[in-house]
Design a protein around this motif. Structure first.
Motif, PDB file in Angstrom:
ATOM      1  N   PRO A   1      -9.804 -17.567 -12.133  1.00 50.17           N
ATOM      2  CA  PRO A   1     -10.935 -17.265 -11.611  1.00 50.17           C
ATOM      3  C   PRO A   1     -12.033 -18.158 -11.446  1.00 50.17           C
ATOM      4  O   PRO A   1     -11.982 -19.222 -12.186  1.00 50.17           O
ATOM      5  CB  PRO A   1     -11.386 -15.964 -12.655  1.00 50.17           C
ATOM      6  N   ALA A   2     -13.186 -17.803 -10.637  1.00 51.94           N
ATOM      7  CA  ALA A   2     -14.094 -18.633 -10.450  1.00 51.94           C
ATOM      8  C   ALA A   2     -15.483 -17.836 -10.562  1.00 51.94           C
ATOM      9  O   ALA A   2     -15.575 -16.954  -9.483  1.00 51.94           O
ATOM     10  CB  ALA A   2     -14.247 -19.426  -9.123  1.00 51.94           C
ATOM     11  N   GLY A   3     -16.086 -17.813 -11.655  1.00 54.00           N
ATOM     12  CA  GLY A   3     -17.341 -17.031 -11.904  1.00 54.00           C
ATOM     13  C   GLY A   3     -16.581 -15.361 -11.980  1.00 54.00           C
ATOM     14  O   GLY A   3     -15.510 -15.301 -12.345  1.00 54.00           O
ATOM     15  N   GLU A   4     -17.331 -14.385 -11.804  1.00 54.71           N
ATOM     16  CA  GLU A   4     -17.104 -13.257 -12.194  1.00 54.71           C
ATOM     17  C   GLU A   4     -16.207 -12.442 -10.843  1.00 54.71           C
ATOM     18  O   GLU A   4     -15.657 -11.366 -11.104  1.00 54.71           O
ATOM     19  CB  GLU A   4     -18.214 -12.269 -12.701  1.00 54.71           C
ATOM     20  N   THR A   5     -16.698 -12.975  -9.804  1.00 52.16           N
ATOM     21  CA  THR A   5     -16.259 -12.259  -8.611  1.00 52.16           C
ATOM     22  C   THR A   5     -15.625 -13.072  -7.595  1.00 52.16           C
ATOM     23  O   THR A   5     -15.809 -12.903  -6.322  1.00 52.16           O
ATOM     24  CB  THR A   5     -17.481 -11.432  -8.139  1.00 52.16           C
ATOM     25  N   GLY A   6     -14.779 -14.051  -8.165  1.00 47.20           N
ATOM     26  CA  GLY A   6     -14.114 -15.183  -7.127  1.00 47.20           C
ATOM     27  C   GLY A   6     -12.821 -15.779  -8.107  1.00 47.20           C
ATOM     28  O   GLY A   6     -12.550 -15.393  -8.958  1.00 47.20           O
ATOM     29  N   VAL A   7     -12.105 -16.282  -7.065  1.00 54.27           N
ATOM     30  CA  VAL A   7     -10.921 -17.228  -7.492  1.00 54.27           C
ATOM     31  C   VAL A   7     -11.106 -18.631  -7.110  1.00 54.27           C
ATOM     32  O   VAL A   7     -11.898 -18.917  -6.009  1.00 54.27           O
ATOM     33  CB  VAL A   7      -9.833 -16.634  -6.894  1.00 54.27           C
ATOM     34  N   ARG A   8     -10.605 -19.437  -7.867  1.00 53.97           N
ATOM     35  CA  ARG A   8     -10.783 -21.018  -7.367  1.00 53.97           C
ATOM     36  C   ARG A   8      -9.743 -21.335  -6.430  1.00 53.97           C
ATOM     37  O   ARG A   8      -8.500 -21.103  -6.512  1.00 53.97           O
ATOM     38  CB  ARG A   8     -10.494 -21.910  -8.856  1.00 53.97           C
ATOM     39  N   TRP A   9     -10.290 -22.026  -5.433  1.00 43.92           N
ATOM     40  CA  TRP A   9      -9.503 -22.736  -4.301  1.00 43.92           C
ATOM     41  C   TRP A   9      -9.622 -24.188  -4.486  1.00 43.92           C
ATOM     42  O   TRP A   9     -10.815 -24.680  -4.643  1.00 43.92           O
ATOM     43  CB  TRP A   9      -9.932 -22.240  -3.008  1.00 43.92           C
TER      44      TRP A   9
ATOM     45  N   LEU B   1      -3.099  -9.926 -11.195  1.00 46.89           N
ATOM     46  CA  LEU B   1      -3.896  -9.137 -10.214  1.00 46.89           C
ATOM     47  C   LEU B   1      -4.635  -8.311 -10.343  1.00 46.89           C
ATOM     48  O   LEU B   1      -5.838  -7.912 -10.224  1.00 46.89           O
ATOM     49  CB  LEU B   1      -2.784  -8.576  -9.212  1.00 46.89           C
ATOM     50  N   ARG B   2      -4.196  -7.618 -11.783  1.00 51.14           N
ATOM     51  CA  ARG B   2      -5.171  -6.252 -12.397  1.00 51.14           C
ATOM     52  C   ARG B   2      -6.335  -6.944 -12.763  1.00 51.14           C
ATOM     53  O   ARG B   2      -7.547  -6.406 -12.394  1.00 51.14           O
ATOM     54  CB  ARG B   2      -4.472  -5.631 -13.361  1.00 51.14           C
ATOM     55  N   GLY B   3      -6.517  -8.013 -13.520  1.00 47.57           N
ATOM     56  CA  GLY B   3      -7.693  -8.477 -13.906  1.00 47.57           C
ATOM     57  C   GLY B   3      -8.440  -9.329 -12.599  1.00 47.57           C
ATOM     58  O   GLY B   3      -9.719  -9.550 -13.076  1.00 47.57           O
ATOM     59  N   LEU B   4      -7.885  -9.287 -11.566  1.00 48.08           N
ATOM     60  CA  LEU B   4      -8.637 -10.188 -10.442  1.00 48.08           C
ATOM     61  C   LEU B   4      -9.462  -8.901  -9.625  1.00 48.08           C
ATOM     62  O   LEU B   4      -9.937  -9.246  -8.526  1.00 48.08           O
ATOM     63  CB  LEU B   4      -7.952 -10.756  -9.450  1.00 48.08           C
ATOM     64  N   PHE B   5      -9.214  -7.659 -10.141  1.00 45.78           N
ATOM     65  CA  PHE B   5      -9.673  -6.377  -9.082  1.00 45.78           C
ATOM     66  C   PHE B   5     -11.004  -6.735  -8.932  1.00 45.78           C
ATOM     67  O   PHE B   5     -11.847  -6.494  -7.687  1.00 45.78           O
ATOM     68  CB  PHE B   5      -9.550  -5.100  -9.750  1.00 45.78           C
ATOM     69  N   PRO B   6     -12.184  -7.104  -9.525  1.00 47.85           N
ATOM     70  CA  PRO B   6     -13.597  -7.212  -9.338  1.00 47.85           C
ATOM     71  C   PRO B   6     -13.679  -8.388  -8.072  1.00 47.85           C
ATOM     72  O   PRO B   6     -14.581  -8.056  -7.243  1.00 47.85           O
ATOM     73  CB  PRO B   6     -13.986  -7.840 -10.772  1.00 47.85           C
ATOM     74  N   ALA B   7     -12.836  -9.370  -8.241  1.00 49.79           N
ATOM     75  CA  ALA B   7     -12.899 -10.439  -7.108  1.00 49.79           C
ATOM     76  C   ALA B   7     -12.552  -9.738  -5.875  1.00 49.79           C
ATOM     77  O   ALA B   7     -12.917 -10.132  -4.789  1.00 49.79           O
ATOM     78  CB  ALA B   7     -12.074 -11.711  -7.576  1.00 49.79           C
ATOM     79  N   MET B   8     -11.514  -8.805  -5.866  1.00 50.39           N
ATOM     80  CA  MET B   8     -11.174  -8.084  -4.723  1.00 50.39           C
ATOM     81  C   MET B   8     -12.197  -7.170  -3.999  1.00 50.39           C
ATOM     82  O   MET B   8     -12.236  -6.964  -2.789  1.00 50.39           O
ATOM     83  CB  MET B   8      -9.753  -7.428  -4.805  1.00 50.39           C
TER      84      MET B   8
END
Length: 303
Positions: free
Chosen positions: A51-59, A98-105
């Motif tokens: 993740p990157a921050g609370e609402t993103g992922v690292r590219w 993926l479940r943990g990434l729901f806020p980013a989605m």
């Protein structure tokens, strides 16, 4: 309807990325895209993403990506998008499935589309190690979207259709109308959700709804109406949502899959959701959309 007013599962499909499927077999284009510093790469370690921050992922840039199978996710005006399938050991503290990434989605629906694509392919690659026809090893091609053995047999990504349904009874829209929710034997109490099940070979979707409800809770279903669908790469499903009208109301749980099932009026559901006696699925799930569409608004609490 404006996108903010759509059910969340539909909002996640409003900005799908350009998959550029026609470029997957163009090796020259793929190599040029990988060499372009504007290209962004998502590292999937096992089934986890950084993740990157609370609402993103690292590219990352291609130069900063680890070794692994490269998947072309698509192209955009800002550069191509790839994923790299790395070993699970590549993940660090704080990496999420993926479940943990729901806020980013929820924060970025285009990123949600890319995540679904990348994680779905990652799950397929993890599960598909040998050719189903000859048992030989497999090598990726078509930018990671096909696997081929030495005999030339091609294996394509698998998606399993599953129905997910909200069963209702009583006069539609009345105070006495009720919906049926169940607690699966794999879940702790008080997690409740809609019923669901996989489509069997040669079976119509509506018949799957009727069979699964009868098997799990003993309720007979008549009319079945399509609601919507949602990709669910956990690991490889396409969820097909339905409203189903009950022709009987006596509940007999199978005890293998469903521990408890209960009928709720709208007032009942609001009260137990507010108190925490019942927790409903995450807002990302089409299950939540089915329940709140029937209820007529948002409900508190989730799991």
């Amino acid at each position: 309807m404006d996108a903010p007013n759509l059910p969340i599962h539909q909002r996640l499909t409003q900005d799908p990325h350009d998959r550029t499927g026609h470029l997957r077999t163009d090796d020259d284009w793929v190599q040029r895209a990988w060499a372009d510093p504007a290209t962004k790469v998502l590292v999937v370690a096992g089934n986890r993403v950084e993740p990157a921050g609370e609402t993103g992922v690292r590219w990352r840039t291609p130069a900063a990506a680890p070794a692994g199978i490269r998947l072309l996710l698509g192209d955009s005006p800002d550069g191509a998008r790839f994923a790299v399938l790395a070993s699970r050991e590549e993940s660090g503290e704080g990496w999420l499935d993926l479940r943990g990434l729901f806020p980013a989605m929820l924060a970025d629906t285009t990123e949600a589309s890319l995540l679904m694509h990348a994680v779905g392919l990652a799950e397929w690659h993890r599960a598909t190690r040998f050719c189903s026809r000859c048992g030989g090893g497999l090598e990726p091609r078509s930018a990671g979207h096909e696997l081929v053995c030495a005999e030339g047999h091609v294996t394509f990504p698998r998606t399993d259709p599953a129905v997910i349904m909200l069963v209702t009874t009583g006069e539609p829209g009345s105070d006495e109308e009720r919906c049926l929710l169940g607690n699966h034997t794999r879940w702790p109490m008080p997690y409740f959700s809609t019923l669901a099940g996989f489509v069997e070979p040669g079976e119509a979707l509506e018949d799957t709804v009727r069979r699964e409800v009868a098997e799990e809770v003993g309720v007979r279903i008549g009319q079945v109406d399509f609601f919507g669908n949602q990709p669910w790469p956990l690991p490889a499903s396409l969820m097909l949502g339905y409203f189903a009208r009950a022709e009987s109301t006596e509940i007999t749980v199978d005890a293998d899959e469903i521990r408890e099932a209960r009928w709720f009026t709208r007032a009942d559901l609001a009260a137990v959701a507010e108190s925490g006696e019942v927790k409903l699925p995450s807002g990302v799930s089409i299950s939540r959309s089915l329940v709140e569409e029937w209820y007529g608004g948002e409900l508190p609490g989730s799991w």
